[in-house]
Design an enzyme around this catalytic site. Sequence first.
Site, mmCIF file in Angstrom:
data_model
loop_
_atom_site.group_PDB
_atom_site.id
_atom_site.type_symbol
_atom_site.label_atom_id
_atom_site.label_comp_id
_atom_site.label_asym_id
_atom_site.label_seq_id
_atom_site.Cartn_x
_atom_site.Cartn_y
_atom_site.Cartn_z
ATOM 1 C CG HIS A 130 -2.164 -0.593 1.100
ATOM 2 N ND1 HIS A 130 -3.266 -0.177 1.777
ATOM 3 C CD2 HIS A 130 -2.544 -1.618 0.323
ATOM 4 C CE1 HIS A 130 -4.283 -0.931 1.426
ATOM 5 N NE2 HIS A 130 -3.874 -1.810 0.563
ATOM 6 C CE LYS B 66 6.752 1.153 3.434
ATOM 7 N NZ LYS B 66 5.875 0.719 4.503
ATOM 8 C CG ASP C 262 -5.886 -1.093 7.160
ATOM 9 O OD1 ASP C 262 -5.024 -1.402 6.353
ATOM 10 O OD2 ASP C 262 -7.066 -0.903 6.855
#
Length: 670
Positions: free
Chosen positions: A501, A519, A621
């Site tokens: 995401h 990342k 989330d």
Amino acid sequence: MKKRRSGAPLLFLLLLVLLLFSELTIQQQQQQQPLSSPAEFVALLRLRSSLGIRSREWPIKADPCSLWQGVKCENGSVAGINISGFRRTRVGRENPQFSVDALPNFTLLTSFNASSFSLPGQIPNWFGQRLGSLQVLDLRSCGIIGIVPPSLGNLTNLTSLYLADNRLNGSIPSSFASLKNLSTLDISSNSLSGPIPPGIGNLSGLQHLNLSGNKLSGSLPGQLGDLGNLVNLDLSFNDLSGSVPSNLRGLRSLQRMLLGNNLLSGPLPDDLFSNIGQLQVVVLRNNSFSGSVPGLLWSVPGLVLLDISSNNFTGLLPDTGSNHTAAVLNISQNMFYGNLTQLLKGFSLIDLSENYFEGKIPDLAGTNLSLGNNCLQNVSDQRTAGECTSFYAERGLVFDNFGQPPETGKKSNRKLIILVGVLGGLGLVAFLSLALLFICIRKRGSTNQRAVVAGPASASGTPLPSGTSVDFSNIGDAYTYQQLLQATNEFNDSNLIKHGHSGDLFRGILDGGIPVVIKKVDLRSIRKEVYPVELDFFSKVSHGRFVPFLGHCLESENEKFLVYKYMPNEDLASSLFRKTSSEDDTLQSLDWIKRLKIAVGAAEGLSYLHHECSPPLVHRDVQASSILLDDKYEVRLGSLTEVSAQGDTHQSRISRLLRLQQFFYSKLCI
Ligand SMILES: *[C@@H]1O[C@H](CO)[C@@H](O)[C@H](O)[C@H]1NC(C)=O
Ligand SMILES: *[C@@H]1O[C@H](CO)[C@@H](O)[C@H](O)[C@H]1NC(C)=O
Ligand SMILES: *[C@@H]1O[C@H](CO)[C@@H](O)[C@H](O)[C@H]1NC(C)=O
Ligand SMILES: *[C@@H]1O[C@H](CO)[C@@H](O)[C@H](O)[C@H]1NC(C)=O
Ligand SMILES: *[C@@H]1O[C@H](CO)[C@@H](O)[C@H](O)[C@H]1NC(C)=O
Ligand SMILES: *[C@@H]1O[C@H](CO)[C@@H](O)[C@H](O)[C@H]1NC(C)=O
Ligand SMILES: *[C@@H]1O[C@H](CO)[C@@H](O)[C@H](O)[C@H]1NC(C)=O
Ligand SMILES: *[C@@H]1O[C@H](CO)[C@@H](O)[C@H](O)[C@H]1NC(C)=O
Ligand SMILES: *[C@@H]1O[C@H](CO)[C@@H](O)[C@H](O)[C@H]1NC(C)=O
Ligand SMILES: *[C@@H]1O[C@H](CO)[C@@H](O)[C@H](O)[C@H]1NC(C)=O
Ligand SMILES: *[C@@H]1O[C@H](CO)[C@@H](O)[C@H](O)[C@H]1NC(C)=O
Ligand SMILES: *[C@@H]1O[C@H](CO)[C@@H](O)[C@H](O)[C@H]1NC(C)=O
């Protein structure tokens, strides 16, 4: 009565005078001829009886042209019938019908007005064929049901057609396009459905079009823009969708544009108001319009009411003065932002609430202002700094922070900061997966300390709380871009682990052979707050159950890199669902003990986040962090949270975990 008359000569005199007076008026009316056609008289009597009209209005012995209320004659013929608001006789009231069969016998009838007279029933089909001389037909509030007969399209002499406030259903007949002489069409407040026939645009003389309060759907036909004489356009309270066609700029005589309470969307065409100089009232409220408001709309000189509230309009207010006095402006519930400007000086009543305006309030003496739920300085009921900051940040702007200097690194007053994490999207699965990795590592005998790793899962783009500033230098090592390029073979696709995401994950090997996960956060495609939140997270918390964070590379403006220790096995989801295969058994289906350990590890990680670290962190989330086992069972993060949250004894915690694990086991291990 008789007694009084004989006893009161004064009263008698008065009566005489009155009689003379009425004689006089009758004579005046009679000058325009009594009803000359016996056929029409018969027809009037039929109408009188079928509708149940009382003697009070239509006295049977008197001449209709002179003495019947609402009957208008020309040269001895009935030209107009107005029974508006009449009450029916008692008999007529018992079973009221739409029975007007006598109407066609009035061959010169130009006007029939039955508004507010009860005519429950359908408009007869023959209306259109046999009342061709009609110029005015007013059937408002008559309790009419059924469809609008397409034959009405034959009434080409009609200039005014009112069918409002009935129970008409079906669609607007396309035959209306033939009503070339129409200047008023009002079919509001019915249950009409279907689209607006584009042929309405052919009615070049139309001045008033009111289709509001129906269930009309589809988009606004561009042909409406041909209505150069239209003064009032009311399409509000329907289900119209799509955008406003720029052809509507052709409505050069328009004074009132009412499109509120529909499903209209998209931006307004820039040139929409280029020709419409007469506008006084514009209501677009309660739609889904977006984009900025065409500059011309703000400066229409004669504007009295501009209501574009409850849309998704955005942008800055223009900084030009306007010339409206006593005008009302409602732009509430949109996404306008920036400073309040000169523009507002022209309005006397202003509602700006529920936007994102910032800065100071200009001096607007004498103006009635509503300002709630913005980002303004020194005003009560404003949005939180967090909301404002993230709204402005999403647009690449900096919120003025209510005029305060930005706070530095202080947020102990915030109970919750919202966590954005390492392995975007996989939520609990990702969380647990790292715990699994530990177990596997331990199984290989490399270590026996508790090093279960739990990476915080990613909430998709959760904003950085306002006032946060991150001291990056404290957090891990700083790597050069060159080092990372080398480590990942220039971010070769073969090293891509997954698209997350909040960034793509690559595996790589640093100088010295240290395996890492890198990342890559592309600030052009994700929200800018993501990576600082993550860095901030690692600067604040440290716990054995999180993936070890090694460092970062922040050299590039648009791409930021975060470096983690590499965990050699795949994510938990695959492991939980993997069956033992005899050939390839490097990773075997998890046994019960391992599953328990995973749960304990995850619980410890969560417990730390919720209770031990300061400030406590909440994983937001929830959706992403649910594991769907089948359509009946869903294990949410909450279940695990509960396990660790309730101040249980170690014993009961374990026993609950055992039950959870049994559940896992029975569901997952065939
Ligand atoms: C009224 O019109 C109908 C149909 O047009 C006709 O049959 C009838 O004779 C007319 N009535 C009179 C009184 O003329
Ligand atoms: C009425 O009669 C007069 C003269 O007889 C005529 O000029 C006028 O046009 C007539 N009106 C209608 C509506 O027939
Ligand atoms: C119609 O009749 C009503 C009631 O008698 C009256 O108030 C009204 O003015 C009339 N309208 C027209 C246009 O003649
Ligand atoms: C019909 O009569 C009503 C009531 O008097 C009036 O308000 C209305 O304007 C009339 N309709 C037309 C088209 O003149
Ligand atoms: C319209 O009115 C005129 C004059 O009253 C008439 O001659 C004509 O037939 C009417 N049109 C229709 C379609 O009835
Ligand atoms: C108009 O009248 C003609 C003949 O009277 C008929 O054929 C036609 O269908 C009518 N039009 C509509 C729209 O009803
Ligand atoms: C209808 O329009 C025609 C021409 O477009 C015109 O001749 C006629 O007089 C108009 N009828 C009425 C009642 O306005
Ligand atoms: C209109 O409503 C009536 C009932 O009032 C219903 O029977 C009919 O099917 C409806 N027609 C349409 C086109 O919706
Ligand atoms: C409406 O106007 C368009 C062109 O302006 C024409 O093609 C169309 O036939 C007209 N429709 C009717 C019903 O008159
Ligand atoms: C505004 O846009 C957002 C998404 O961009 C959407 O969720 C919301 O429903 C929209 N609001 C309106 C009133 O259309
Ligand atoms: C305001 O109106 C006056 C006259 O009514 C005009 O002279 C002036 O130019 C207008 N100002 C703006 C900004 O439109
Ligand atoms: C808003 O006003 C402040 C101070 O008045 C100014 O510094 C800032 O640039 C303005 N913002 C915009 C977008 O005009």
